[in-house]
Design a protein around this motif. Structure first.
Motif, PDB file in Angstrom:
ATOM      1  N   LYS A   1      15.104   4.665  -1.585  1.00 34.78           N
ATOM      2  CA  LYS A   1      15.987   4.838  -1.975  1.00 34.78           C
ATOM      3  C   LYS A   1      16.832   4.950  -3.717  1.00 34.78           C
ATOM      4  O   LYS A   1      17.573   6.010  -3.760  1.00 34.78           O
ATOM      5  CB  LYS A   1      17.290   3.531  -1.571  1.00 34.78           C
ATOM      6  CG  LYS A   1      18.601   3.856  -0.350  1.00 34.78           C
ATOM      7  CD  LYS A   1      18.562   2.438   0.499  1.00 34.78           C
ATOM      8  CE  LYS A   1      19.870   2.844   1.518  1.00 34.78           C
ATOM      9  NZ  LYS A   1      19.651   1.263   2.284  1.00 34.78           N
ATOM     10  N   GLU A   2      15.754   4.460  -4.263  1.00 33.76           N
ATOM     11  CA  GLU A   2      15.699   4.337  -5.318  1.00 33.76           C
ATOM     12  C   GLU A   2      15.325   5.800  -6.292  1.00 33.76           C
ATOM     13  O   GLU A   2      15.984   6.089  -6.911  1.00 33.76           O
ATOM     14  CB  GLU A   2      15.238   3.250  -6.489  1.00 33.76           C
ATOM     15  CG  GLU A   2      15.568   1.715  -6.026  1.00 33.76           C
ATOM     16  CD  GLU A   2      14.790   0.851  -6.550  1.00 33.76           C
ATOM     17  OE1 GLU A   2      14.627  -0.017  -5.667  1.00 33.76           O
ATOM     18  OE2 GLU A   2      13.501   0.831  -7.206  1.00 33.76           O
TER      19      GLU A   2
ATOM     20  N   GLN B   1       0.264  -1.445  -0.003  1.00 31.76           N
ATOM     21  CA  GLN B   1      -0.058  -0.045  -0.105  1.00 31.76           C
ATOM     22  C   GLN B   1       0.800   1.090   0.338  1.00 31.76           C
ATOM     23  O   GLN B   1       0.634   1.998  -0.682  1.00 31.76           O
ATOM     24  CB  GLN B   1      -0.599  -0.381   1.307  1.00 31.76           C
ATOM     25  CG  GLN B   1      -1.618  -1.344   0.704  1.00 31.76           C
ATOM     26  CD  GLN B   1      -3.366  -0.776   2.185  1.00 31.76           C
ATOM     27  OE1 GLN B   1      -3.504   0.678   2.143  1.00 31.76           O
ATOM     28  NE2 GLN B   1      -3.818  -1.554   2.860  1.00 31.76           N
ATOM     29  N   GLN B   2       1.900   1.377   0.520  1.00 28.38           N
ATOM     30  CA  GLN B   2       2.767   2.330   1.352  1.00 28.38           C
ATOM     31  C   GLN B   2       3.592   2.887  -0.445  1.00 28.38           C
ATOM     32  O   GLN B   2       3.556   3.746  -0.825  1.00 28.38           O
ATOM     33  CB  GLN B   2       3.961   2.272   1.672  1.00 28.38           C
ATOM     34  CG  GLN B   2       4.228   3.712   2.558  1.00 28.38           C
ATOM     35  CD  GLN B   2       3.439   5.134   3.476  1.00 28.38           C
ATOM     36  OE1 GLN B   2       2.795   5.029   2.189  1.00 28.38           O
ATOM     37  NE2 GLN B   2       3.308   4.961   3.706  1.00 28.38           N
ATOM     38  N   ARG B   3       4.119   1.365  -0.982  1.00 26.95           N
ATOM     39  CA  ARG B   3       4.304   1.404  -2.464  1.00 26.95           C
ATOM     40  C   ARG B   3       3.436   1.900  -3.836  1.00 26.95           C
ATOM     41  O   ARG B   3       4.037   2.984  -4.134  1.00 26.95           O
ATOM     42  CB  ARG B   3       4.886   0.180  -2.906  1.00 26.95           C
ATOM     43  CG  ARG B   3       6.523   0.018  -2.494  1.00 26.95           C
ATOM     44  CD  ARG B   3       6.599  -1.076  -1.950  1.00 26.95           C
ATOM     45  NE  ARG B   3       7.326  -2.332  -3.155  1.00 26.95           N
ATOM     46  CZ  ARG B   3       6.538  -3.660  -3.241  1.00 26.95           C
ATOM     47  NH1 ARG B   3       6.433  -4.068  -2.208  1.00 26.95           N
ATOM     48  NH2 ARG B   3       6.340  -4.455  -4.206  1.00 26.95           N
TER      49      ARG B   3
ATOM     50  N   VAL C   1       9.955  -0.720   1.571  1.00 30.00           N
ATOM     51  CA  VAL C   1       9.256   0.933   0.958  1.00 30.00           C
ATOM     52  C   VAL C   1      11.042   1.384   1.207  1.00 30.00           C
ATOM     53  O   VAL C   1      10.606   2.307   0.400  1.00 30.00           O
ATOM     54  CB  VAL C   1       9.421   0.969   2.465  1.00 30.00           C
ATOM     55  CG1 VAL C   1       8.055   2.532   1.939  1.00 30.00           C
ATOM     56  CG2 VAL C   1       6.649  -0.064   1.969  1.00 30.00           C
ATOM     57  N   LEU C   2      11.388   1.529   2.171  1.00 26.57           N
ATOM     58  CA  LEU C   2      13.117   1.901   2.138  1.00 26.57           C
ATOM     59  C   LEU C   2      14.111   1.750   0.914  1.00 26.57           C
ATOM     60  O   LEU C   2      14.384   3.182   0.411  1.00 26.57           O
ATOM     61  CB  LEU C   2      14.297   1.580   3.344  1.00 26.57           C
ATOM     62  CG  LEU C   2      12.953   1.886   4.802  1.00 26.57           C
ATOM     63  CD1 LEU C   2      13.826   1.308   5.905  1.00 26.57           C
ATOM     64  CD2 LEU C   2      12.786   3.551   5.500  1.00 26.57           C
TER      65      LEU C   2
ATOM     66  N   LEU D   1       7.726  14.439  -0.160  1.00 23.86           N
ATOM     67  CA  LEU D   1       7.856  13.900   1.169  1.00 23.86           C
ATOM     68  C   LEU D   1       7.527  13.322   1.372  1.00 23.86           C
ATOM     69  O   LEU D   1       6.880  12.664   1.030  1.00 23.86           O
ATOM     70  CB  LEU D   1       7.016  15.770   1.440  1.00 23.86           C
ATOM     71  CG  LEU D   1       7.265  17.230   0.882  1.00 23.86           C
ATOM     72  CD1 LEU D   1       5.845  18.264   1.482  1.00 23.86           C
ATOM     73  CD2 LEU D   1       8.697  17.551   1.258  1.00 23.86           C
ATOM     74  N   PHE D   2       8.172  12.658   2.617  1.00 24.83           N
ATOM     75  CA  PHE D   2       8.259  11.688   3.360  1.00 24.83           C
ATOM     76  C   PHE D   2       8.092  11.594   4.601  1.00 24.83           C
ATOM     77  O   PHE D   2       8.907  11.775   5.444  1.00 24.83           O
ATOM     78  CB  PHE D   2       9.375  10.079   2.826  1.00 24.83           C
ATOM     79  CG  PHE D   2       9.314   9.811   1.979  1.00 24.83           C
ATOM     80  CD1 PHE D   2       8.630   8.728   1.156  1.00 24.83           C
ATOM     81  CD2 PHE D   2       9.910  10.816   0.775  1.00 24.83           C
ATOM     82  CE1 PHE D   2       8.548   8.443  -0.013  1.00 24.83           C
ATOM     83  CE2 PHE D   2       9.864   9.857  -0.666  1.00 24.83           C
ATOM     84  CZ  PHE D   2       9.904   9.739  -1.498  1.00 24.83           C
ATOM     85  N   ASP D   3       6.689  11.645   5.181  1.00 25.77           N
ATOM     86  CA  ASP D   3       6.139  11.544   6.628  1.00 25.77           C
ATOM     87  C   ASP D   3       6.106  10.427   7.307  1.00 25.77           C
ATOM     88  O   ASP D   3       4.796   9.761   7.121  1.00 25.77           O
ATOM     89  CB  ASP D   3       4.848  12.665   6.465  1.00 25.77           C
ATOM     90  CG  ASP D   3       4.664  13.081   7.658  1.00 25.77           C
ATOM     91  OD1 ASP D   3       5.272  12.780   9.346  1.00 25.77           O
ATOM     92  OD2 ASP D   3       4.107  13.532   8.582  1.00 25.77           O
ATOM     93  N   GLU D   4       7.046  10.135   7.775  1.00 25.35           N
ATOM     94  CA  GLU D   4       7.358   8.830   8.637  1.00 25.35           C
ATOM     95  C   GLU D   4       6.234   7.361   7.803  1.00 25.35           C
ATOM     96  O   GLU D   4       5.210   6.997   8.588  1.00 25.35           O
ATOM     97  CB  GLU D   4       6.733   8.421   9.860  1.00 25.35           C
ATOM     98  CG  GLU D   4       7.377   9.916  10.717  1.00 25.35           C
ATOM     99  CD  GLU D   4       6.900   9.706  12.441  1.00 25.35           C
ATOM    100  OE1 GLU D   4       6.591   8.828  12.668  1.00 25.35           O
ATOM    101  OE2 GLU D   4       6.698  10.973  12.779  1.00 25.35           O
ATOM    102  N   ALA D   5       7.025   7.886   6.355  1.00 20.98           N
ATOM    103  CA  ALA D   5       6.941   7.066   5.807  1.00 20.98           C
ATOM    104  C   ALA D   5       6.334   4.898   6.196  1.00 20.98           C
ATOM    105  O   ALA D   5       5.848   4.313   6.116  1.00 20.98           O
ATOM    106  CB  ALA D   5       7.335   7.009   4.298  1.00 20.98           C
ATOM    107  N   THR D   6       7.177   5.155   7.272  1.00 18.77           N
ATOM    108  CA  THR D   6       7.322   3.644   7.688  1.00 18.77           C
ATOM    109  C   THR D   6       6.858   3.423   8.731  1.00 18.77           C
ATOM    110  O   THR D   6       7.021   1.355   9.706  1.00 18.77           O
ATOM    111  CB  THR D   6       9.179   2.762   7.568  1.00 18.77           C
ATOM    112  OG1 THR D   6       9.845   3.283   7.739  1.00 18.77           O
ATOM    113  CG2 THR D   6       9.338   2.199   5.907  1.00 18.77           C
ATOM    114  N   SER D   7       6.936   3.907   9.276  1.00 15.90           N
ATOM    115  CA  SER D   7       6.102   4.421  11.181  1.00 15.90           C
ATOM    116  C   SER D   7       5.404   3.084  11.517  1.00 15.90           C
ATOM    117  O   SER D   7       5.076   2.066  12.009  1.00 15.90           O
ATOM    118  CB  SER D   7       5.905   5.169  11.583  1.00 15.90           C
ATOM    119  OG  SER D   7       7.218   6.084  11.828  1.00 15.90           O
TER     120      SER D   7
END
Lengths: 226, 218, 265
Positions: C196-197, C158-160, C191-192, C175-181
């Motif tokens: 990175k890509e 979902q996040q991707r 997701v990370l 902008l990434f707001d705590e995208a993996t929390s």
């Protein structure tokens, strides 16, 4: 001394009852046609950022929820024509009264539906550059409407029951016709029983559907992200 | 421009006063009777035994899915024939509104009872309580506090519904107003005043429902 | 060259609570900035001010050299910036955002989620929007899920999709707001990796994260926020490996899962 039932008189007048039923459905349907969009409009005003606008919408809602529908109907039928020097027939008075009255209730349904949508949905819409209107139309309202369907059906049932009040201003809805036939035939027991059954067989399936939908929505859990 | 004249309405305050008392009397009686019997019907609907469950369900479905005005008319015009006795306007209105209140409040009771976690029943059972004791000592005290907003709402609806008694000429507030406006040809002032009286009577109830619901949400 | 984003003396208050107390920040094209700090330090608020989900109480934000908002004189004689909806919408098309809770539209399929912005906001044709959406779904490795509803996807997927949705606007900055929390630990990696890509392709980004190790490996510059101010700033080595400020050290000590790479000296 057992009473001799005679349903023949009812069936002889089936055309009058049918006309009454059609008129009942007519008032219900047309009031919904106006009441639902008006209700959405009032709900949006209620949710507006401006305190002044929101409060006015609140007063509108509270007033029409806190006065009896029959009083509203009488006021519109007897008072409005004199105040504005216009003629209002029973049908128009009923439509005006029930459109406004149901809009107050629909506004509450819409509002509850909209505030039940997670704030993140609004933000996600804004974040890709949507306007408030676009987010409402494309994102939040479609989700809210789905959740509101049972409440909607419930309101429609209530509205249809409330339309019996039009008989008090002599509009020939189903109840008015029943009263008429009962007086002419001296068979109120049969007539009112049949008419009660007619209402029941229109309203009951709607209520069953509303409950079924409610259960289904509860089971599906309305899975949003996260 | 219409010349408003509230003088006549106010000089007939006693006529409206009687109406207001009748409205309150009717609403209060129906509410008390309706809620008490609603509890019984609600428990019967909750019961798994068909002999209780079915009649209660049919009763509830019939009275929830027919217009209350039709119910009142039925009790006023049709029931006397069935019973071969006279039924006055007050009794007919009382019957109609009470049956309606029973049907709606029984659903509130049932919902409230269902909302209590099964563990509460089991805890009662584990203490050796009978069904009635579990209901009375454990379940209802918890359920009723959750149901209070819904009951208050029923009260509000009931006061609004009492106006229907005017259709069968019971002298509640709206009927008294009708009388005044027919005699003095002043529907504007009379109906406006009556609308305001109803608002003042009902609005605190609406507000209370809001407050209770908000508190229940927290 | 003009910086993509320039922030001057940014303040933000909620009622009487001042969350941001004067932030200055410049982000150049292709740079990756990571904001760290404990909760309540103002890092999310700062991020949300950049795309105006929160309107600044005071200060200036320049996007590609253009000062946002319009000046308006107040009765008190002071001047204030006001932001009109049409301006905000335009800015937000140039700034992509990825939320902690994904905020995908649950009533739309994955493809429709990604198409929504290009179609409704940028008003490109249905066909082009579809192509573009597929292209970005491909990029995050989810083209095969285009016909699913978000609820059918794992949190990481979902996040991707949410990343693809933001990319489909072809923004100048992400902008990434705590995208993996909000993700289960085993789903964080995918997701990370996607983020990175993006960095490797030269996307300009501001990232709020608690993943210190990730911050170290991806950032050009790290900002440590404390009580609404930038407390310490510098390269990952400067801030994460050899922090000067006591507060920064304390904060990093609380994140002991971060192991400083041995070869970093």
């Amino acid at each position: 001394m057992s009473y001799e039932w005679d349903f023949a008189v009812v069936f002889q007048n089936y055309d009058l009852l049918l006309l009454g039923l059609i008129n009942t459905l007519n008032v219900t349907g047309v009031s919904l046609l106006f009441g639902i969009p008006l209700g959405l409009f009032v709900a949006l005003l209620r949710l507006a950022d401006s305190k002044w606008v929101s409060r006015s919408a609140g007063i509108f809602i509270e007033f029409f929820r806190s006065t009896p529908p029959l009083v509203q109907l009488f006021w519109i039928f007897f008072v409005l024509p004199i105040l504005f020097d216009i003629a209002i027939d029973p049908y128009s008075a009923s439509i005006i009264a029930f459109s406004i009255q149901s809009s107050a209730f629909f506004a509450e349904v819409f509002r509850a539906g909209l505030i039940s949508i997670d704030r993140g949905q609004w933000e996600a819409g804004y974040a890709i550059g949507m306007t408030r209107k676009q987010v409402l139309r494309r994102v939040t309202l479609p989700q809210a409407v789905k959740r509101m369907i049972p409440a909607f059906l419930e309101r429609i049932i209530e509205l249809m029951k409330t339309t019996t009040l039009v008989s008090a201003i002599s509009y020939s809805d189903l109840l008015f016709q029943a009263n008429d036939i009962a007086q002419q035939t001296y068979r109120p027991l049969e007539v009112f029983s049949v008419v009660a059954a007619m209402y029941f067989f229109v309203l009951w399936p709607t209520s069953v559907a509303a409950r079924g939908l409610e259960r289904r929505l509860a089971v599906s859990g309305e899975s949003t992200a996260a | 421009m219409y010349n408003w004249d509230f003088g006549i309405v106010f000089s007939n305050w006693n006529v409206l006063g009687i109406g207001l008392l009748n409205t309150i009397k009717l609403a209060a009686l129906c509410l008390v009777t309706g809620l008490s019997l609603g509890l019984l019907v609600g428990i019967a609907r909750y019961s798994k035994r068909k002999i209780f469950n079915w009649p209660a369900s049919i009763f509830v479905e019939v009275f929830r899915n027919t217009p209350v005005l039709v119910q009142i008319m039925w009790f006023f015009f049709a029931l006397p024939i069935l019973l071969q006795t006279q039924i006055n306007a007050f009794s007919a209105a009382f019957l109609g509104l009470t049956m309606n209140t029973i049907a709606f409040s029984s659903e509130i009771f049932r919902g409230g009872i269902q909302s209590i976690a099964p563990g509460q029943w089991e805890a009662g059972k584990a203490l050796g309580m009978t069904y009635v004791q579990q209901m009375q000592r454990v379940i209802l005290p918890q359920a009723i506090s959750r149901m209070i907003p819904a009951f208050t709402n029923r009260g509000v609806e009931l006061v609004k519904m009492t106006t229907l008694a005017s259709v069968i000429a019971f002298g509640e507030l709206l009927h008294q107003a009708k009388t005044i406006s027919t005699i003095y040809f002043n529907p504007i002032e009379t109906y406006t005043v009556v609308a305001l009286i109803f608002f003042v009577l009902i609005y605190p109830g609406t507000l209370l429902v809001r407050k209770l619901e908000k508190r229940a949400d927290q | 060259m003009e910086p993509i984003l320039k922030i001057e003396d940014l303040h933000k208050s909620f009622g009487r609570l001042e969350v941001l107390k004067g932030i200055d920040l410049t982000v150049n094209k292709g740079e990756t900035i990571v904001l760290i700090g404990s909760s309540g330090s103002g890092k999310s608020t700062l991020l949300r001010c950049v795309n105006f989900l929160e309107l600044p109480s005071q200060g200036c934000i320049y996007l590609k050299g253009i000062l946002q908002g319009t000046e308006k004189s107040m009765k008190s004689g002071k001047t204030n910036r006001v932001y009109h909806e049409s301006q905000l919408c335009k800015v937000r098309t140039q700034v992509g955002m990825v939320f902690q809770h994904f905020n995908l539209f649950p009533h739309m399929k994955v493809l429709e989620n990604v198409m929504e912005g290009p179609k409704t906001v940028l008003r490109i044709s249905q066909k082009e929007a579809e192509q573009r959406a597929l292209q970005y779904l491909e990029k995050v490795g989810l083209a095969d899920k285009s016909q699913s509803y978000p609820a059918r996807l794992s949190g990481g997927q979902q996040q991707r999709v949410a990343i693809a949705r933001a990319l489909a606007m072809e923004p100048d900055i992400m902008l990434f707001d705590e995208a993996t929390s909000a993700l289960d630990p085993e789903l964080v990696g995918e997701v990370l990796l996607a983020i990175k890509e993006l960095r490797d392709e030269g996307m300009t980004m501001i990232i709020v994260t608690h993943e210190i190790g990730f911050a170290y490996s991806v950032a050009d510059k790290i900002l440590f926020l404390h009580h609404g101010k930038i407390h310490e700033a510098g390269t990952p080595d400067e801030v994460l490996v050899r922090p000067k400020e006591q507060r920064t050290k304390e904060f990093l000590a609380g994140h002991n899962q971060f192991q400083i790479p041995q070869h970093s000296e």
